[in-house]
Motif scaffolding. Structure first.
Motif, PDB file in Angstrom:
ATOM      1  N   THR A   1       0.827  -1.212   0.000  1.00 17.91           N
ATOM      2  CA  THR A   1       0.000   0.000   0.000  1.00 17.91           C
ATOM      3  C   THR A   1       0.859   1.258   0.000  1.00 17.91           C
ATOM      4  OG1 THR A   1      -1.785  -1.162   1.160  1.00 17.91           O
ATOM      5  CG2 THR A   1      -1.796   1.250   1.263  1.00 17.91           C
ATOM      6  N   ALA A   2       1.916   1.261   0.806  1.00 14.94           N
ATOM      7  CA  ALA A   2       2.806   2.420   0.852  1.00 14.94           C
ATOM      8  C   ALA A   2       3.540   2.598  -0.473  1.00 14.94           C
ATOM      9  CB  ALA A   2       3.796   2.273   1.998  1.00 14.94           C
ATOM     10  N   LEU A   3       4.003   1.490  -1.054  1.00 10.62           N
ATOM     11  CA  LEU A   3       4.701   1.568  -2.339  1.00 10.62           C
ATOM     12  C   LEU A   3       3.750   2.046  -3.432  1.00 10.62           C
ATOM     13  CD1 LEU A   3       7.242   1.033  -4.052  1.00 10.62           C
ATOM     14  CD2 LEU A   3       6.376  -1.290  -4.428  1.00 10.62           C
ATOM     15  N   LYS A   4       2.546   1.532  -3.450  1.00 10.11           N
ATOM     16  CA  LYS A   4       1.560   1.944  -4.458  1.00 10.11           C
ATOM     17  C   LYS A   4       1.318   3.440  -4.387  1.00 10.11           C
ATOM     18  CE  LYS A   4      -3.252   1.232  -5.891  1.00 10.11           C
ATOM     19  NZ  LYS A   4      -4.493   0.463  -5.651  1.00 10.11           N
ATOM     20  N   GLN A   5       1.174   3.974  -3.187  1.00  9.95           N
ATOM     21  CA  GLN A   5       0.934   5.405  -3.043  1.00  9.95           C
ATOM     22  C   GLN A   5       2.121   6.213  -3.565  1.00  9.95           C
ATOM     23  OE1 GLN A   5      -2.058   6.934  -1.807  1.00  9.95           O
ATOM     24  NE2 GLN A   5      -1.001   8.547  -2.951  1.00  9.95           N
ATOM     25  N   ALA A   6       3.331   5.767  -3.257  1.00  6.27           N
ATOM     26  CA  ALA A   6       4.527   6.480  -3.714  1.00  6.27           C
ATOM     27  C   ALA A   6       4.643   6.432  -5.238  1.00  6.27           C
ATOM     28  CB  ALA A   6       5.772   5.891  -3.060  1.00  6.27           C
ATOM     29  N   VAL A   7       4.392   5.267  -5.835  1.00  4.48           N
ATOM     30  CA  VAL A   7       4.458   5.142  -7.297  1.00  4.48           C
ATOM     31  C   VAL A   7       3.381   6.002  -7.954  1.00  4.48           C
ATOM     32  CG1 VAL A   7       4.162   3.549  -9.241  1.00  4.48           C
ATOM     33  CG2 VAL A   7       5.548   2.864  -7.278  1.00  4.48           C
ATOM     34  N   PHE A   8       2.170   5.968  -7.408  1.00  2.01           N
ATOM     35  CA  PHE A   8       1.087   6.793  -7.958  1.00  2.01           C
ATOM     36  C   PHE A   8       1.433   8.275  -7.869  1.00  2.01           C
ATOM     37  CE2 PHE A   8      -3.128   4.440  -8.493  1.00  2.01           C
ATOM     38  CZ  PHE A   8      -2.523   3.255  -8.832  1.00  2.01           C
ATOM     39  N   ASP A   9       2.007   8.699  -6.730  1.00  2.63           N
ATOM     40  CA  ASP A   9       2.369  10.109  -6.557  1.00  2.63           C
ATOM     41  C   ASP A   9       3.413  10.535  -7.579  1.00  2.63           C
ATOM     42  OD1 ASP A   9       0.622  10.297  -4.447  1.00  2.63           O
ATOM     43  OD2 ASP A   9       2.170  10.304  -2.888  1.00  2.63           O
ATOM     44  N   VAL A  10       4.441   9.704  -7.769  1.00  2.00           N
ATOM     45  CA  VAL A  10       5.491  10.023  -8.734  1.00  2.00           C
ATOM     46  C   VAL A  10       4.924  10.071 -10.147  1.00  2.00           C
ATOM     47  CG1 VAL A  10       7.595   9.139  -9.818  1.00  2.00           C
ATOM     48  CG2 VAL A  10       7.420   9.222  -7.331  1.00  2.00           C
ATOM     49  N   ALA A  11       4.104   9.073 -10.509  1.00  2.00           N
ATOM     50  CA  ALA A  11       3.519   9.039 -11.852  1.00  2.00           C
ATOM     51  C   ALA A  11       2.639  10.254 -12.100  1.00  2.00           C
ATOM     52  CB  ALA A  11       2.718   7.748 -12.035  1.00  2.00           C
ATOM     53  N   MET A  12       1.842  10.650 -11.102  1.00  3.84           N
ATOM     54  CA  MET A  12       0.957  11.797 -11.277  1.00  3.84           C
ATOM     55  C   MET A  12       1.749  13.089 -11.439  1.00  3.84           C
ATOM     56  SD  MET A  12      -2.148  12.804 -11.585  1.00  3.84           S
ATOM     57  CE  MET A  12      -3.220  11.561 -10.845  1.00  3.84           C
ATOM     58  N   GLU A  13       2.803  13.250 -10.643  1.00  3.19           N
ATOM     59  CA  GLU A  13       3.619  14.460 -10.750  1.00  3.19           C
ATOM     60  C   GLU A  13       4.303  14.539 -12.113  1.00  3.19           C
ATOM     61  OE1 GLU A  13       7.250  16.652  -8.291  1.00  3.19           O
ATOM     62  OE2 GLU A  13       5.941  15.228  -7.259  1.00  3.19           O
ATOM     63  N   LEU A  14       4.792  13.412 -12.606  1.00  6.26           N
ATOM     64  CA  LEU A  14       5.428  13.392 -13.918  1.00  6.26           C
ATOM     65  C   LEU A  14       4.417  13.687 -15.019  1.00  6.26           C
ATOM     66  CD1 LEU A  14       7.721  10.241 -13.583  1.00  6.26           C
ATOM     67  CD2 LEU A  14       8.425  12.634 -13.468  1.00  6.26           C
ATOM     68  N   ALA A  15       3.246  13.063 -14.934  1.00  9.43           N
ATOM     69  CA  ALA A  15       2.225  13.251 -15.970  1.00  9.43           C
ATOM     70  C   ALA A  15       1.769  14.698 -16.025  1.00  9.43           C
ATOM     71  CB  ALA A  15       1.041  12.324 -15.708  1.00  9.43           C
ATOM     72  N   GLN A  16       1.494  15.282 -14.862  1.00  9.83           N
ATOM     73  CA  GLN A  16       1.053  16.676 -14.857  1.00  9.83           C
ATOM     74  C   GLN A  16       2.175  17.616 -15.296  1.00  9.83           C
ATOM     75  OE1 GLN A  16      -1.008  17.896 -11.319  1.00  9.83           O
ATOM     76  NE2 GLN A  16      -2.547  16.285 -11.502  1.00  9.83           N
ATOM     77  N   GLY A  17       3.423  17.228 -15.039  1.00  9.15           N
ATOM     78  CA  GLY A  17       4.547  18.015 -15.522  1.00  9.15           C
ATOM     79  C   GLY A  17       4.584  18.080 -17.034  1.00  9.15           C
ATOM     80  N   ILE A  18       4.205  16.994 -17.693  1.00  8.06           N
ATOM     81  CA  ILE A  18       4.155  16.984 -19.156  1.00  8.06           C
ATOM     82  C   ILE A  18       3.125  17.977 -19.663  1.00  8.06           C
ATOM     83  CG2 ILE A  18       3.476  15.556 -21.133  1.00  8.06           C
ATOM     84  CD1 ILE A  18       4.761  13.181 -19.625  1.00  8.06           C
ATOM     85  N   VAL A  19       1.953  18.006 -19.027  1.00  8.17           N
ATOM     86  CA  VAL A  19       0.924  18.964 -19.432  1.00  8.17           C
ATOM     87  C   VAL A  19       1.384  20.396 -19.173  1.00  8.17           C
ATOM     88  CG1 VAL A  19      -1.454  19.720 -19.067  1.00  8.17           C
ATOM     89  CG2 VAL A  19      -0.910  17.280 -19.050  1.00  8.17           C
TER      90      VAL A  19
END
Length: 405
Positions: free
Chosen positions: A254-272
């Motif tokens: 659960t902790a790893l999933k949250q960290a991966v989701f946070d990183v992916a979201m920050e990267l994705a929004q950075g692209i936009v």
């Protein structure tokens, strides 16, 4: 200018994952345009790839090799090696074979990635010549340099990092991505790499990446174009002194999933935020749908409308364009009398027409913001979806008109 995207944050090294950068001079002399990444032995690797039928040669090769003991990832910018047919596949294999020879590993342990101009032959000799320098540069601390090395039309590098503790052991998740145009990922982004030192079974890792991509990279669009080269990779090096995550449950997962989701979201929004020519970062939120899919259909109809995107650039609150996009999204038996549309918290349209309290001055103030939300209430159910997009500016046209010149 990138909207709300500043310098890279601290990118924590991931034990067991190294990055090396070198110059092949693919588009211009001296440009750092080749990145080699090395995974620790016994690392697990997951990947999601473009759904474009004209996928690039490196995508074809990487998809075949991703689950087979990956040790190296080889990325070049300046040339997509897409639309190059069988010669392109041979070229991708050649670069992998040379890296494998230099590194002393099996050729199948090398995954290739390319980004840049479509339809031009890959300059194999230039890439091969840069490989020794990239290998000599390998370091766990080179995330920021690699983030710059994978850029094409990006104006700023993109990276994100998270750390958490489990049973007194620190776990790190760090990632980088590139992308600014030809963005409507049908799996991930143009190119993205995320690594963690957790130990994760391959099947669990693959599902985790797919879920993370679906909530982040698959919820962004700049111009509605799905690239031929989209790839996103998640690497688990297993260097953290913790048990293997073998199922998608428990506190560590659960902790790893949250960290991966946070990183992916920050990267994705950075692209936009760094979208080609973008002056606005726009959230499109659709609530009250009967299904998630119809919420997405409405959201993308709004986000892909050239009329809406140009109105956003002009800060013109032309709410009629939004209603028109919602109406053509293909939602069956849509009752327009139930629909409300908001700019941030300002109701601009209600029950099929202009909201009674709305004024153009109010709408213009919201549209003038660099960041805003278009929220649509369908009144059909309980489903909800959110995507992120940009406006469409003169600069976007200029960048893409001059891309090959």
């Amino acid at each position: 200018m990138a909207v709300g995207l500043g310098p890279l944050p601290t990118l924590h090294p991931v034990p067991g994952f190294e990055l090396g950068i070198a110059s092949a001079g693919i588009k211009r002399p001296g440009r750092k345009d080749v990145v080699v990444m090395r995974c620790s032995e016994n690392a697990t690797v997951a990947g999601v790839f473009t759904l474009n039928a004209f996928c690039a040669a490196p995508v074809i090769l990487a998809k075949k090799r991703v689950h087979g003991g990956v040790r190296y990832l080889l990325t070049n910018t300046g040339n997509a090696n897409a639309g190059t047919g069988e010669p392109g596949l041979v070229a991708a294999q050649r670069t992998c074979a040379r890296l494998a020879e230099l590194a002393g590993v099996d050729e199948g342990a090398v995954l290739p990635f390319s980004t840049g101009v479509i339809g031009e032959p890959l300059p194999v000799e230039k890439i091969e010549a840069a490989l020794p320098a990239a290998l000599a540069d390998l370091s766990e601390a080179n995330w920021a340099q690699a983030a710059a090395g994978i850029m094409t039309t990006d104006t700023l590098p993109k990276g994100a990092s998270r750390q958490f503790e489990h049973d007194g052991v620190a776990v790190t998740v760090t990632g980088i991505s590139k992308g600014a145009g030809m963005i409507r990922p049908n799996m991930a982004t143009m190119l993205g790499y995320i690594a963690t030192d957790a130990k994760v079974a391959q099947g669990v890792l693959q599902d985790l990446l797919r879920d993370a991509a679906n909530k982040s990279f698959n919820r962004i669009t700049i111009d509605g174009d799905t690239s031929t080269n989209d790839c996103c990779m998640l690497i688990a090096t297993g260097q953290a002194a913790l048990p293997e995550i073998s199922q998608a449950s428990g506190p560590l997962f659960t902790a790893l999933k949250q960290a991966v989701f946070d990183v992916a979201m920050e990267l994705a929004q950075g692209i936009v935020r760094d979208g080609e020519g973008a002056t606005k970062f726009v959230t499109v939120k659709v609530d009250g749908g009967a299904t998630q899919q119809e919420c997405l259909d409405v959201a993308y109809a709004v986000a892909h409308s050239p009329l809406i995107k140009t109105a956003l650039f002009a800060s013109d609150p032309n709410w009629g364009r939004i209603l028109a996009a919602v109406g053509r999204a293909g939602v069956p038996q849509l009752n327009v009398g139930l629909i409300d549309v908001y700019l941030d918290d300002l109701c601009i349209a209600s029950k099929g027409g202009r909201a009674a309290t709305y004024t153009e001055e109010q709408g213009a103030r919201v549209m003038a913001q660099a960041e805003l939300c278009i929220r649509i209430e369908l009144g059909r159910g309980t489903s909800s979806e959110t995507i992120w997009t940009t406006d469409l500016s003169h600069e976007y046209v200029r960048i893409n008109a001059e891309y090959r010149t």
